[in-house]
Design a protein around this motif. Sequence first.
Motif, short mmCIF file in Angstrom:
data_model
loop_
_atom_site.label_atom_id
_atom_site.label_comp_id
_atom_site.label_asym_id
_atom_site.label_seq_id
_atom_site.Cartn_x
_atom_site.Cartn_y
_atom_site.Cartn_z
N GLU A 69 21.63 28.71 30.33
CA GLU A 69 21.17 28.59 28.94
C GLU A 69 19.72 29.04 28.81
OE1 GLU A 69 21.02 25.40 25.25
OE2 GLU A 69 22.64 25.42 26.71
N LEU A 70 18.89 28.67 29.77
CA LEU A 70 17.50 29.11 29.75
C LEU A 70 17.40 30.63 29.85
CD1 LEU A 70 15.82 26.46 32.08
CD2 LEU A 70 15.27 26.84 29.67
N LEU A 71 18.19 31.23 30.74
CA LEU A 71 18.13 32.67 30.93
C LEU A 71 18.64 33.41 29.69
CD1 LEU A 71 19.37 32.96 34.62
CD2 LEU A 71 17.11 33.60 33.78
N ASN A 72 19.69 32.92 29.07
CA ASN A 72 20.21 33.57 27.87
C ASN A 72 19.19 33.55 26.74
OD1 ASN A 72 22.68 34.29 28.96
ND2 ASN A 72 23.69 32.40 28.34
N ALA A 73 18.53 32.40 26.57
CA ALA A 73 17.50 32.31 25.53
C ALA A 73 16.33 33.23 25.86
CB ALA A 73 17.03 30.86 25.40
N LEU A 74 15.98 33.29 27.14
CA LEU A 74 14.87 34.14 27.57
C LEU A 74 15.17 35.61 27.33
CD1 LEU A 74 12.24 34.75 29.08
CD2 LEU A 74 13.53 34.56 31.21
N MET A 75 16.37 36.04 27.64
CA MET A 75 16.70 37.46 27.49
C MET A 75 16.56 37.89 26.03
SD MET A 75 17.35 39.12 30.25
CE MET A 75 18.33 40.52 29.71
N ALA A 76 17.03 37.06 25.12
CA ALA A 76 16.92 37.41 23.69
C ALA A 76 15.46 37.54 23.28
CB ALA A 76 17.62 36.35 22.85
N GLU A 77 14.63 36.63 23.77
CA GLU A 77 13.20 36.65 23.42
C GLU A 77 12.50 37.82 24.11
OE1 GLU A 77 9.78 34.93 21.56
OE2 GLU A 77 11.86 34.27 21.44
#
Length: 209
Positions: A69-77
């Motif tokens: 979940e952290l990585l998915n949010a990070l990729m979008a940002e």
Amino acid sequence: MPQPASETIPKKPSRIQLRNRRIILDAALDVFSQHGFRGATLDQIAEASGLSKPNILYYFDGKEAIHVELLNALMAEWLAPLTDLDPDGDPLEELLGYIRRKMEMSQAYPRESRLFAGEIIQGAPRMGPHLSAGLKPLFDEKCALIQGWMDAGRLAPMDPGHLIFSIWAMTQHYADFDAQVCVLMPDEARARDGATRHVEQMFRKVLTP
């Protein structure tokens, strides 16, 4: 026969549930950025968040679910500045603006940068599909855009893919190697401002036709 609405519409999480998820994710970001995925434990995340381990498992299936979940949010940002390159803008200013945004993000979100770097160093076991499905098409699109600018004589000619890699390497250095930078340049404000000026000046000279 249709089911009652209460059985078909998911219940919205409460403010307390949303708050606890944010607390867990923020604590996990600290733990993962310091210890990496393999070195991090749910006990460490529980201690950092001030919540119990069973409480954490109420919100997430486990350590990997939090990490993903952290990585998915990070990729979008992380990809937003690259996505925002404007084909109709001035090529040099578009790329320098991208570089400035990457420097700002590196300085504002060092934990996120280290989290992503750790995942890539391990071979992207959790983000591999996202890199192929999300990043690769965007990378190819922006390489084609930059190549078009170069072919038109609006930027100095070079390999656009390696140019993007160089921008990533240069800007994210200030997050991923922050501990080293702080020792070698202890005046944080001066180092931060000087870094942005230096990186922008260097790429301006390299990219100017």
